[in-house]
Design a protein around this motif. Structure first.
Motif, short mmCIF file in Angstrom:
data_model
loop_
_atom_site.label_atom_id
_atom_site.label_comp_id
_atom_site.label_asym_id
_atom_site.label_seq_id
_atom_site.Cartn_x
_atom_site.Cartn_y
_atom_site.Cartn_z
N TYR A 171 0.80 -1.23 0.00
CA TYR A 171 0.00 0.00 0.00
C TYR A 171 0.84 1.28 0.00
O TYR A 171 0.31 2.35 -0.29
CB TYR A 171 -0.92 0.01 1.23
CG TYR A 171 -1.95 -1.09 1.20
CD1 TYR A 171 -3.21 -0.89 0.61
CD2 TYR A 171 -1.68 -2.35 1.71
CE1 TYR A 171 -4.14 -1.89 0.55
CE2 TYR A 171 -2.63 -3.36 1.65
CZ TYR A 171 -3.86 -3.13 1.07
OH TYR A 171 -4.79 -4.13 1.01
N HIS A 248 -6.97 -2.57 3.68
CA HIS A 248 -7.51 -1.33 3.09
C HIS A 248 -6.68 -0.14 3.56
O HIS A 248 -6.24 -0.08 4.71
CB HIS A 248 -8.96 -1.14 3.54
CG HIS A 248 -9.58 0.14 3.03
ND1 HIS A 248 -9.99 0.30 1.72
CD2 HIS A 248 -9.86 1.32 3.65
CE1 HIS A 248 -10.49 1.52 1.57
NE2 HIS A 248 -10.42 2.15 2.72
N HIS A 250 -6.98 4.20 3.18
CA HIS A 250 -7.67 5.39 2.68
C HIS A 250 -6.62 6.46 2.41
O HIS A 250 -6.01 7.00 3.32
CB HIS A 250 -8.69 5.91 3.70
CG HIS A 250 -9.49 7.05 3.17
ND1 HIS A 250 -10.60 6.88 2.37
CD2 HIS A 250 -9.32 8.41 3.30
CE1 HIS A 250 -11.09 8.07 2.03
NE2 HIS A 250 -10.33 9.01 2.59
N TYR A 288 -15.31 -2.17 5.69
CA TYR A 288 -15.18 -3.54 6.18
C TYR A 288 -15.41 -3.60 7.69
O TYR A 288 -15.26 -2.59 8.40
CB TYR A 288 -13.76 -4.08 5.93
CG TYR A 288 -13.29 -4.06 4.52
CD1 TYR A 288 -13.76 -4.99 3.60
CD2 TYR A 288 -12.34 -3.14 4.10
CE1 TYR A 288 -13.29 -4.99 2.29
CE2 TYR A 288 -11.87 -3.12 2.80
CZ TYR A 288 -12.36 -4.05 1.89
OH TYR A 288 -11.92 -4.05 0.61
#
Length: 397
Positions: A171, A248, A250, A288
Motif C-alpha cells: 500500500y 484497506h 484510505h 469492512y
C-alpha cells in the motif's frame, strides 16, 4: 499522559550517528534508525539512552551496533518532513537518479547520506545484517511491528511479544524497509506508541535490548535483565500478540482536506458502515469489519487510515510451507499468469483471464507488491531475494 516534550533533543549537537559500539568479538551488524520522521523523537531519545548504557558493557557485545538519525533537518524542526516524506522515496528509480540531479531536495540529501553510510559498512561486512526502524504514531496505539512479508522477517519478528502487521509494502511506495528487504536483508519497523508519550521511549528501549539479545549481539548470560524488557512489551500489548494484515488504505491527495473523527485508536475493532473521517467534506465510512490501524491525527501525511484483519494461524503455516517448497514456480501454469522475465522475479497476471484468483491466493506465496498497468497486474516477491543463507545459522532461523 506523560510526555517527552522536555526531552526533545537538539540533534545538531549529535549529528547523524547517535551512537556506535564495536564489540570485541565477531557478530551481527545491527542498524537502528530513528527520526526518519522528524516529529517522532522517542526513538532518538531511546537510542541515546540505551547506547550510552551499552557502552559500559562493550566487552560483552559481539559485532557492530549503529544508532542513526534519519532526517536531521526535520527532527530539528519538529516536523514530519521538510520537502517530502523521507519514508516514501526509497525506490530504485529515485535512488538511481540522485547522482544525476544537480539540486537535491532536503530528504533526497538525507537519503543519499544514509545510503552512503550504510553501503560503506555493508561492503566490508561478512556477518548477518539487521535493520530496525523506530517510529511512533499520531493516534494512541499498542506498540507493534510492521514487516514486509518475507519468511526471514516473520521468523525474526515473531520473537517479540507484540502484534505484527504484514503487507504494508502493498500500500505504500518507497518505505526505507522495503528497499532494505529488496536487497534481501532482515528489516523490521517498530511503532512504539503515540508521538509524545513517555511510554514510547520505554517501549523502544526494551525493543533495543531484545533486538541485541535475539540477534546474538549480546549473549543471554550477559543480559539477565532481558526478561524484564520482554515483560515491558508483553504487558503493553495486552492480548494482541497476533499477526494481522492490511486489507484497506484510505489515501489522501496533496490538496485534499481530511479530518479523522476523534477517539479512534490503532487495533480498535470497527464495523462496516462506521463513520471514520471527513474527506473533502464527505463522510467516510468503514468499508469492512475489522480493526482500524494508524488513523491520522496530524497535519502532514498521505495515509488517512488503514484497516487490518487477523491472519488465521493455519494460513500462516500453509504459506510458509508453500514458500519453502517454491510452489510458486508452478503459478504460470494457471491461465493468465506468466513470468515477466526469465529471472522469475515478477509475475504478470492478466486480470481478464485470471480474475478468479483472489488477492489472498497470491499472498500465500509471498506476492504482495502490486502494480497495475491496464489489464495486467505485476506482482513481486521478497522471498526470491531474501538472503536466507546469511541467517541460516542464526538461533531464531
Amino acid at each position: 499522559m506523560e510526555t517527552i516534550e522536555a526531552k526533545y533533543l537538539d540533534t545538531n549537537q549529535k549529528g547523524r550517528v547517535i551512537g556506535h559500539i564495536e564489540g570485541t568479538m565477531p557478530g551481527p551488524l545491527v542498524f537502528f534508525f530513528a527520526g526518519i520522521h522528524g516529529n517522532e523523537p522517542a526513538g532518538v531519545i531511546a537510542l541515546q539512552n540505551a547506547l550510552e548504557r551499552l557502552e559500559e558493557r562493550k566487552n560483552q557485545i559481539r559485532g557492530k551496533i549503529y544508532g542513526l538519525v534519519g532526517n536531521l533537518p526535520a527532527l530539528a524542526g519538529k516536523k514530519r518532513f521538510i520537502d517530502e516524506d523521507l519514508n516514501r522515496i526509497w525506490t530504485t528509480n529515485r535512488i538511481s537518479q540522485l547522482k544525476l540531479k544537480e539540486n537535491l531536495m532536503v530528504e533526497e540529501k538525507e537519503m543519499l547520506d544514509l545510503l552512503t553510510f550504510i553501503q560503506n559498512l555493508l561492503d566490508t561486512n561478512q556477518e548477518p545484517v539487521y535493520f530496525i526502524d523506530f517510529h511512533t504514531t499520531s493516534s494512541k496505539t499498542y506498540p507493534f511491528i510492521t514487516i514486509n512479508d518475507a519468511l526471514i522477517n516473520r521468523k525474526f519478528a515473531m520473537q517479540f511479544p507484540v502484534p505484527i502487521v504484514l503487507g504494508i509494502e502493498e500500500y505504500l511506495d518507497g518505505p526505507m524497509l522495503s528497499y532494505v528487504n529488496q536487497k534481501g536483508f532482515v528489516g523490521i519497523g517498530f511503532e512504539a506508541g503515540q508521538h509524545q508519550e513517555e511510554a514510547a521511549v520505554r517501549h523502544t528501549e526494551a525493543f533495543i535490548y531484545l533486538t541485541l539479545r535475539f540477534t546474538g549481539a549480546i549473549k543471554k548470560k550477559h543480559m539477565p535483565e532481558w526478561k524484564q524488557h520482554f515483560q515491558v512489551l508483553e504487558a503493553s500489548a495486552a492480548d494482541l500478540h497476533k499477526i494481522f494484515e492490511i486489507v484497506h488504505l484510505h489515501k489522501i491527495g496533496d490538496l485534499d482536506r481530511f479530518k479523522m473523527l476523534p477517539g479512534f485508536e490503532s487495533f480498535q475493532v470497527i464495523h462496516q458502515g462506521t463513520d471514520l473521517a471527513y474527506h473533502n467534506h464527505e463522510t467516510i465510512k468503514s468499508p469492512y469489519n475489522g480493526r482500524i490501524f494508524m488513523p491520522l491525527y496530524q497535519s502532514q501525511g498521505s495515509d488517512g487510515f488503514f484497516i487490518i484483519h487477523r491472519i488465521p494461524y493455519w494460513a500462516l503455516k500453509l504459506s510458509a510451507f508453500l514458500r519453502k517448497l517454491k510452489i510458486d514456480n508452478l503459478l504460470p501454469l494457471l491461465p493468465g499468469v506468466s513470468w515477466e522475465h526469465k529471472d522469475k522475479m515478477v509475475l504478470k497476471v492478466n486480470l481478464k483471464k485470471a480474475r478468479f484468483l483472489a488477492k489472498p491466493f497470491f499472498h500465500l506465496f509471498g506476492y504482495r507488491i502490486r502494480v497495475q498497468e491496464g489489464e495486467w497486474l505485476r506482482l513481486s516477491n521478497r522471498e526470491r531475494v531474501a538472503k536466507r543463507n546469511m541467517y541460516r545459522w542464526e538461533r531464531w532461523y
